[in-house]
Every structure is written in C-alpha cells, then in structure tokens.
Write an enzyme that holds these catalytic residues in place. Structure first.
Site: not given
Ligand SMILES: Cc1cc2nc3c(=O)[nH]c(=O)nc-3n(C[C@H](O)[C@H](O)[C@H](O)COP(=O)(O)OP(=O)(O)OC[C@H]3O[C@@H](n4cnc5c(N)ncnc54)[C@H](O)[C@@H]3O)c2cc1C
Length: 394
Positions: A345, A368
């Site tokens: 817990g 990232e």
């Molecule tokens: C708390 C937080 C802070 C962030 N801060 C920043 C920031 O300061 N600046 C910035 O520019 N971005 C930022 N991001 C964005 C982050 O970089 C993106 O969320 C990330 O790159 C994934 O993009 P998306 O969320 O659009 O997911 P999508 O591109 O829609 O992808 C969805 C999921 O699909 C999966 N996927 C992707 N490609 C493949 C593949 N080829 N094969 C199988 N699966 C795959 C991955 O698991 C991914 O998470 C932040 C995100 C979060 C959650």
C-alpha cells in the site's frame, strides 16, 4: 568492450552532485507538496548559489555559450544522479542547475542567441518545443500541417500544435512548421514568441504528470521575422531529429537515475518489512523482483553510456540513443512498478516518491518518441531499405 569506469574528474563531479541531491534536495521534498514543480523562492536562490559555487550552472551548455562544456558521458553520469529524487524525472533538482534544455539554440545565429538563448541561460526567459500536432507526433515528417508562408521579410504562421509542455509559462516556442512540400524536407524551424498576436494557448491538458502541463496551441496569422528562422528552409526536421536523438541520452539517463533510487528504496524496505514471520528480503519472489530490477538498471545504464561514448567520439549514435531510450524507459517503468509492488500500500501512497515516479515513468514510454518509434528506428538501421516499403518521409 567499452570501459565505462568514470575518470577521476568524472567520479569527483558525480560524488559532488550525489551529495548535493541527497543532502540538499531530498530533505526539502519531505516538506513540499508531493507534486511540487518548484522550490520556495528563498530556497531556490540559496541552491542556485551553491550550484554556481560548484561550477555547474547551466551544466548541459557548451563552453562557447558560457556553460561548463561537459562531454556527453559526464553529462549522462550527472543526469543519473540529479534525477534521484521525487521530482527528478521532469523537474530535475527543481531547475537549480539551469540550462536551456532546448539545445536548438546553441548553434543558432548571434541574434537568436542574444535575444533568446542567453536570457534563457540567465533564467530570465523560458522556452518550449513545439513539434507534435493533433494529426500525430510519432511521424512528424508526415503529420505536421502547421504552415509558414513567406511574406516579404516575415513568415505568416497558421495551424495548431498539441501536447506542448510548458507553453502556458513560456516566452517563446521553437516551432516546426511546413514551409514546403509534404515530407521531411518541407519543414523549417522558427522561434515564435508566445506574446505574438495570433498565438493562443487554447488549453492545458491534464495528464498523469502534474507539472509542466502539456498544452494545445493555435496560430492564427502569427507573423515572425525571417531572422527568427532557426534552421535553413527545409532543414527543420533534420535539425529537430538530430536534437531529439541527442536529447534521448539524458532523457534515458534520468530514467536510469530514478529507477536506481526506487530500487535502492525497495532493497532497503525488503530488509526491514516482515511478512509471514520473516523479512520480505527472505522471500524468493521478492528476491527475484530485485534481481530483475538489477538486470533492467544495469542493461539500461550500459546502453545509455554506450550512446554517450559514441556521441562524444563524433560517431553516429542515433541507433544507440534509440536503444538507450527504449531500454531505460521500458526497463525503468518495470523497475518502478516492481518497487511499488514490494512496498504494498505504501507504494501507491503520496507519502513516498514511488507513486509520482510510477505516473511520470509511464509518460516516458511515450514522450520523446514512443517505444514503437524507437523500435522502428533500430529496425531500420538493422534492415536498411528492407525494413519498410516506403522511406520517403519518415
Ligand atoms: C506529457 C507529454 C508531454 C509532451 N511534450 C511535448 C512537447 O513539449 N513538444 C512536442 O512537440 N511534443 C510533446 N509531446 C508529444 C509526444 O512526443 C507525442 O505524444 C508522441 O510523439 C506520440 O505522438 P502521438 O501522441 O500523436 O501518438 P501517435 O503518433 O498517434 O501514435 C500513437 C501510438 O501509436 C504507436 N505507434 C507509433 N508508430 C508506430 C509504429 N510504426 N508501429 C507501431 N506502433 C506505432 C505508439 O505507441 C504511439 O504512442 C508530449 C506528450 C506527452 C504525453
């Protein structure tokens, strides 16, 4: 086989930072809100002065811009120490070591350095990095739709961004916008001031992490002078990709540091907590969890240092950085999860840092470049053109 033994100078710096974190930062956290993102102003001032005495102000900045000019291996070793406290993943030492964070400006024009980089290093300005969009963050080369159009000496920007950390508190964004055709060669990087007309922070998006909330941004005819262009036209993606690859090394190192702190706590707790008449440490199920932690941490540590060594040697390190990010975020999450389990817990109580690490480490598997994108990068290097049918823009 690379020898990862720190040099005497590295060992001295690591020990100094370890003592600073354990003696100055960890005790304050007993008094702070479990999700705190900053120190009380007096404490902040006091600790910044101590960091200055240590010669580590703006610790990750090169000597040319006034930083200590540490090599990547040394920065990596320090990042593994600096992150060993409750806020260590996303608010490492509450920012008292300074640093621009956004290395994009280190090689920018003198004008951009004077106007944005140096004030940031002096702690007078805050920047954010705006790449991801509602259309997707994993594959920005295809997804970026925010467009910058040349108009005389200016660029006019329209579009939106999503998930941009800290934009609500930032003075400027390093923004990647489309200036040309589809694909990676159509993107350019700019510095855009958040106070510019038409720049709107539409909302902060609550997530597992309470500090540095990500935001949704819109750009409505935002005018930016051409001198605010950070990259050559069409080279914004390449610049961002290089910086993101480099950024993955300290990012992974922070995961290793936090996992190390969690593992240390769980190991100590297992020795004192009794169940069924004997300490947890004598239960084989618990011993195996600790061994698995050790494997995850040592593996990630070696990957991270390997990437840092290659970066210091000027060798290609993109695959190594992807391996480091993958091993450290996935392995770090497994470690923290096991440590939560070992604490029962208490593991999910805000009395201990574990629950914050658990929430924030979960984000590390997405931020990232998500795990799947790292796998894709590694597979591409392994398989070359056989990894995908189309290599046009990714
Ligand atoms: C708390 C937080 C802070 C962030 N801060 C920043 C920031 O300061 N600046 C910035 O520019 N971005 C930022 N991001 C964005 C982050 O970089 C993106 O969320 C990330 O790159 C994934 O993009 P998306 O969320 O659009 O997911 P999508 O591109 O829609 O992808 C969805 C999921 O699909 C999966 N996927 C992707 N490609 C493949 C593949 N080829 N094969 C199988 N699966 C795959 C991955 O698991 C991914 O998470 C932040 C995100 C979060 C959650």
């Amino acid at each position: 086989m690379i020898d990862f033994t720190p040099t005497p100078e590295q060992a001295m710096l690591v020990e100094m930072v370890r003592r600073f974190v354990q003696e100055e930062i960890v005790p304050i956290e007993h008094e702070l809100d479990p999700d705190a993102g900053r120190l009380p102003p007096e404490k902040d001032k006091e600790l910044r002065a101590k960091v200055a005495q240590m010669g580590l102000t703006n610790w990750d900045a090169p000597a040319e811009v006034g930083g200590p000019g540490l090599d990547v291996v040394t920065q990596t070793l320090l990042a593994m120490e600096m992150s060993q406290h409750r806020a260590g993943l996303y608010t490492t030492c509450y920012g008292v070591f300074g640093g621009a964070g956004l290395a994009h400006l280190y090689e920018a024009s003198d004008y951009l350095k004077e106007r944005y980089l140096y004030p940031t290093l002096r702690g007078e300005m805050v920047g954010c990095f705006a790449l991801s969009e509602p259309s997707g963050g994993s594959d920005p080369a295809r997804a970026v739709q925010t467009r910058a159009v040349r108009d005389g000496e200016d660029w006019v920007i329209n579009g939106s961004k999503l998930w941009i950390s800290e934009a609500a508190n930032a003075d400027y964004a390093i923004l990647i916008a489309r200036t040309g055709d589809e694909g990676r060669d159509g993107l350019t990087a700019f510095v855009v001031e958040t106070a510019a007309a038409g720049f709107t922070v539409r909302r902060e998006v609550p997530v597992l992490r309470k500090v540095h909330k990500p935001t949704e941004l819109t750009f409505d005819d935002v005018r930016v002078p051409d001198r605010n262009r950070v990259s050559p036209e069409g080279a914004g993606f390449r610049m961002a990709a290089e910086r993101l690859a480099m950024r993955r090394i300290p990012y992974a190192a922070e995961c290793v540091g936090t996992a190390t702190a969690a593992h240390r706590m769980a190991t100590e707790y297992a020795k004192i907590r009794e169940v069924f008449g004997k300490p947890l440490a004598q239960q084989q199920g618990i011993q195996w969890m600790l061994v698995d932690n050790e494997i995850d941490i040592r593996t990630a540590r070696m990957f991270v240092l390997d990437a840092a060594v290659k970066a210091d040697r000027g060798e290609p390190f993109r695959t190594e950085a992807a391996l480091a990010k993958l091993a450290a975020s996935e392995g770090g999450f497994r470690v923290v999860d096991r440590c939560v389990q070992i604490h029962g817990g208490l593991g999910v109580a805000a009395d201990l840092p574990l629950e914050r690490w658990f929430r924030e480490m979960r984000i590390r598997r997405i931020g990232e470049g998500p795990t799947e994108v790292q796998r894709m990068l590694i597979a591409r290097d392994l398989l070359g053109k056989h990894a995908s049918a189309s290599r046009r823009s990714a």
